[in-house]
Design a protein around this motif. Structure first.
Motif, PDB file in Angstrom:
ATOM      1  N   GLN A  54       2.033   2.699   3.177  1.00  0.00           N
ATOM      2  CA  GLN A  54       3.000   1.509   4.008  1.00  0.00           C
ATOM      3  C   GLN A  54       4.449   2.072   3.717  1.00  0.00           C
ATOM      4  O   GLN A  54       5.449   1.613   4.064  1.00  0.00           O
ATOM      5  CB  GLN A  54       2.783   0.187   3.428  1.00  0.00           C
ATOM      6  N   GLY A  95      -5.023  -8.766  11.449  1.00  0.00           N
ATOM      7  CA  GLY A  95      -4.809  -7.634  11.148  1.00  0.00           C
ATOM      8  C   GLY A  95      -3.148  -7.097  10.651  1.00  0.00           C
ATOM      9  O   GLY A  95      -2.717  -6.099  10.538  1.00  0.00           O
ATOM     10  N   SER A  96      -2.354  -8.080  10.616  1.00  0.00           N
ATOM     11  CA  SER A  96      -1.067  -8.152  10.355  1.00  0.00           C
ATOM     12  C   SER A  96      -0.613  -7.882   8.611  1.00  0.00           C
ATOM     13  O   SER A  96       0.453  -7.911   8.360  1.00  0.00           O
ATOM     14  CB  SER A  96      -0.095  -9.187  10.729  1.00  0.00           C
ATOM     15  N   GLY A  97      -1.696  -8.349   8.126  1.00  0.00           N
ATOM     16  CA  GLY A  97      -1.557  -7.643   6.686  1.00  0.00           C
ATOM     17  C   GLY A  97      -1.696  -9.114   5.623  1.00  0.00           C
ATOM     18  O   GLY A  97      -1.264  -8.999   4.561  1.00  0.00           O
ATOM     19  N   LYS A  98      -1.989 -10.274   6.138  1.00  0.00           N
ATOM     20  CA  LYS A  98      -1.823 -11.640   5.540  1.00  0.00           C
ATOM     21  C   LYS A  98      -2.794 -11.755   4.430  1.00  0.00           C
ATOM     22  O   LYS A  98      -2.383 -11.752   3.122  1.00  0.00           O
ATOM     23  CB  LYS A  98      -2.238 -12.712   6.316  1.00  0.00           C
ATOM     24  N   THR A  99      -4.054 -11.238   4.407  1.00  0.00           N
ATOM     25  CA  THR A  99      -4.967 -11.037   3.343  1.00  0.00           C
ATOM     26  C   THR A  99      -4.624 -10.150   2.272  1.00  0.00           C
ATOM     27  O   THR A  99      -4.773 -10.441   1.117  1.00  0.00           O
ATOM     28  CB  THR A  99      -6.395 -10.963   4.011  1.00  0.00           C
ATOM     29  N   GLN A 100      -4.268  -9.194   2.627  1.00  0.00           N
ATOM     30  CA  GLN A 100      -3.747  -8.064   1.594  1.00  0.00           C
ATOM     31  C   GLN A 100      -2.652  -8.614   0.853  1.00  0.00           C
ATOM     32  O   GLN A 100      -2.549  -8.372  -0.385  1.00  0.00           O
ATOM     33  CB  GLN A 100      -3.486  -6.667   2.254  1.00  0.00           C
ATOM     34  N   PHE A 118       0.914  -1.031   0.088  1.00  0.00           N
ATOM     35  CA  PHE A 118       0.088   0.004   0.084  1.00  0.00           C
ATOM     36  C   PHE A 118       0.792   1.203   0.052  1.00  0.00           C
ATOM     37  O   PHE A 118       2.016   1.223   0.639  1.00  0.00           O
ATOM     38  CB  PHE A 118      -0.790   0.054   1.157  1.00  0.00           C
TER      39      PHE A 118
HETATM   40  P1  ADP Z   1      -5.018 -10.209   8.255  1.00  0.00           P
HETATM   41  O1  ADP Z   1      -5.253 -10.629   7.058  1.00  0.00           O
HETATM   42  O2  ADP Z   1      -3.692 -10.452   8.622  1.00  0.00           O
HETATM   43  O3  ADP Z   1      -6.193 -10.101   9.423  1.00  0.00           O
HETATM   44  P2  ADP Z   1      -5.387  -7.698   6.553  1.00  0.00           P
HETATM   45  O4  ADP Z   1      -4.457  -8.061   5.431  1.00  0.00           O
HETATM   46  O5  ADP Z   1      -6.859  -8.220   6.331  1.00  0.00           O
HETATM   47  O6  ADP Z   1      -4.625  -8.531   7.865  1.00  0.00           O
HETATM   48  O7  ADP Z   1      -4.913  -6.426   6.904  1.00  0.00           O
HETATM   49  C1  ADP Z   1      -5.450  -5.491   8.031  1.00  0.00           C
HETATM   50  C2  ADP Z   1      -5.817  -4.183   7.490  1.00  0.00           C
HETATM   51  O8  ADP Z   1      -4.346  -3.637   7.572  1.00  0.00           O
HETATM   52  C3  ADP Z   1      -6.368  -3.816   6.111  1.00  0.00           C
HETATM   53  O9  ADP Z   1      -7.613  -3.644   6.127  1.00  0.00           O
HETATM   54  C4  ADP Z   1      -5.350  -2.954   5.673  1.00  0.00           C
HETATM   55  O10 ADP Z   1      -6.200  -1.437   5.923  1.00  0.00           O
HETATM   56  C5  ADP Z   1      -4.255  -2.626   6.474  1.00  0.00           C
HETATM   57  N1  ADP Z   1      -3.062  -3.364   5.807  1.00  0.00           N
HETATM   58  C6  ADP Z   1      -2.855  -4.409   5.396  1.00  0.00           C
HETATM   59  N2  ADP Z   1      -1.724  -4.432   4.559  1.00  0.00           N
HETATM   60  C7  ADP Z   1      -1.073  -3.370   4.813  1.00  0.00           C
HETATM   61  C8  ADP Z   1       0.113  -2.895   4.475  1.00  0.00           C
HETATM   62  N3  ADP Z   1       1.036  -3.705   3.746  1.00  0.00           N
HETATM   63  N4  ADP Z   1       0.400  -1.427   4.547  1.00  0.00           N
HETATM   64  C9  ADP Z   1      -0.626  -0.898   5.169  1.00  0.00           C
HETATM   65  N5  ADP Z   1      -1.654  -1.169   5.634  1.00  0.00           N
HETATM   66  C10 ADP Z   1      -1.992  -2.456   5.504  1.00  0.00           C
END
Ligand code: ADP
Length: 345
Positions: A14, A37-42, A11
């Motif tokens: 980031q 919330g650590s960014g795995k899904t994204q 992002f």
């Molecule tokens: P997880 O799958 O680990 O629970 P997500 O990928 O859903 O986490 O990410 C949670 C939130 O954090 C997202 O809604 C997004 O807004 C934010 N986020 C995720 N990845 C990034 C990134 N690389 N940089 C900044 N914000 C991020």
């Protein structure tokens, strides 16, 4: 097969953080482990092409697929909240991407649908609609749709979170087999998954890679506090305090004589991590003690939670053959060679 993420920033906001560099292959199952919330899904969405990274490249077998549209990426995605087409039969749920995305001939579709349905034990339900199937069968249907495509990349977003133990076992076995034919990347918030899959594990925290290694290595030798807090299995005792002389003194006053090890650890504020498997019951009455608060089964052992006089909580695991009563006093000894120290900054 190899997938590399090179200098990737997912992002725009980031960009002050370090870019991600990761390699995945089909030699082992890959687990991305991180708290919610650590960014795995994204990260998985970016690999799949559902969103463009702000910066960096995605190389699949050396070819940059960053700008390749999703439908041409040879990627299949299985979500935790399995998604099936509710108005179609199970058969068509599996067949639709084969028809529409891969444009396979009818005979090939027929043979792939039956092959995956057989492996995932849903052959008897191919005429049923998803809502006529149990939760586990629906999840297997989502897996079947993904696998029938024979993708190069199989992305799984915590797909076992809602499944019962037996079904998890079955799907894990099956994943191990498929992992030879495609690159499997499995996002999970549970260190147990990583261990059970014996996976190559990448721990992420706050969108950054914090440790990489085999599941055993990461869960037993956490290199950072965030990994120790989150990925150790069983969960580590984490005590906050101060290294002074040859002692570690926790903020609540618990004092531990570090012996020789004391010379190796810098003075000052720090966190101490110790596995419940590295604290033993001690016979000697000179050893520190605590009051038994809980005794709970944990795998083939019992997990005992003690509260010390300084109000510190210490967790250890002991054999289930040992009789330990709640409320009794228990002496313990900490294995000094197994202590981990993390800087407080
Ligand atoms: P997880 O799958 O680990 O629970 P997500 O990928 O859903 O986490 O990410 C949670 C939130 O954090 C997202 O809604 C997004 O807004 C934010 N986020 C995720 N990845 C990034 C990134 N690389 N940089 C900044 N914000 C991020």
């Amino acid at each position: 097969m190899e997938l590399s993420l090179n200098d990737m920033v997912v992002f725009k906001h980031q960009k002050t953080l370090a870019p991600i560099n990761l390699e995945f292959s089909n030699k082992e199952i890959n687990v991305i482990l991180g708290p919610s919330g650590s960014g795995k899904t994204q990260l998985l969405r970016t690999i799949a092409g559902l969103q463009q990274p702000y910066r960096g490249n995605i190389l699949l077998d050396g070819i940059n697929i960053k700008n390749t549209p999703v439908r041409k990426r040879s990627v299949a995605f299985v979500y935790q909240e399995f998604i099936n087409y509710s108005h179609l039969s199970a058969y068509d749920n599996i067949a639709v991407p084969l028809r529409q995305k891969l444009k396979l001939p009818q005979e090939e579709i027929e043979s792939r649908v039956h092959e995956v349905a057989d492996i995932l034990k849903i052959s008897d339900y191919l005429e049923a609609r998803p809502n006529e199937m149990s939760g586990g069968q629906q999840q297997r249907l989502a897996f079947a749709r993904a696998l029938a495509q024979k993708p190069k990349l199989l992305l799984l977003d915590d797909p076992f979170a809602n499944l019962d133990f037996q079904l998890k076992q079955h799907l894990r076995q099956f994943l191990r087999k498929s992992s030879r034919e495609c690159i499997v990347i499995y996002a999970s918030s549970n260190a147990e998954d990583s261990l059970a899959l014996s996976a190559r594990t990448t721990v992420i925290d706050q969108y950054q890679t914090v440790q990489q290694g085999h599941a055993r290595e990461v869960t037993q030798f956490p290199s950072h506090l965030s990994v120790a807090k989150f990925s150790s299995e069983p969960a580590f005792n984490i005590l906050e305090g101060q290294k002074t002389g040859k002692f570690f003194v926790s903020i609540k006053g618990f004092k531990l004589d570090l012996g020789h090890k004391g010379d190796l650890i810098p003075e000052g504020p720090c966190y101490l991590g110790i596995s419940p498997d590295r604290i033993h019951r001690a016979e000697s009455l000179d050893s520190p003690s605590g009051k038994v608060e809980f005794v709970e089964p944990s795998g083939h052992l019992n997990q005992v939670t003690l509260s010390t006089e300084e109000n510190e909580v210490i967790v250890l695991r002991v054999s289930q053959l040992e009789e330990i009563r709640v409320g009794s006093k228990l002496h313990y000894a900490i294995d000094l060679d197994s202590l981990f120290f993390y800087s407080a900054n």
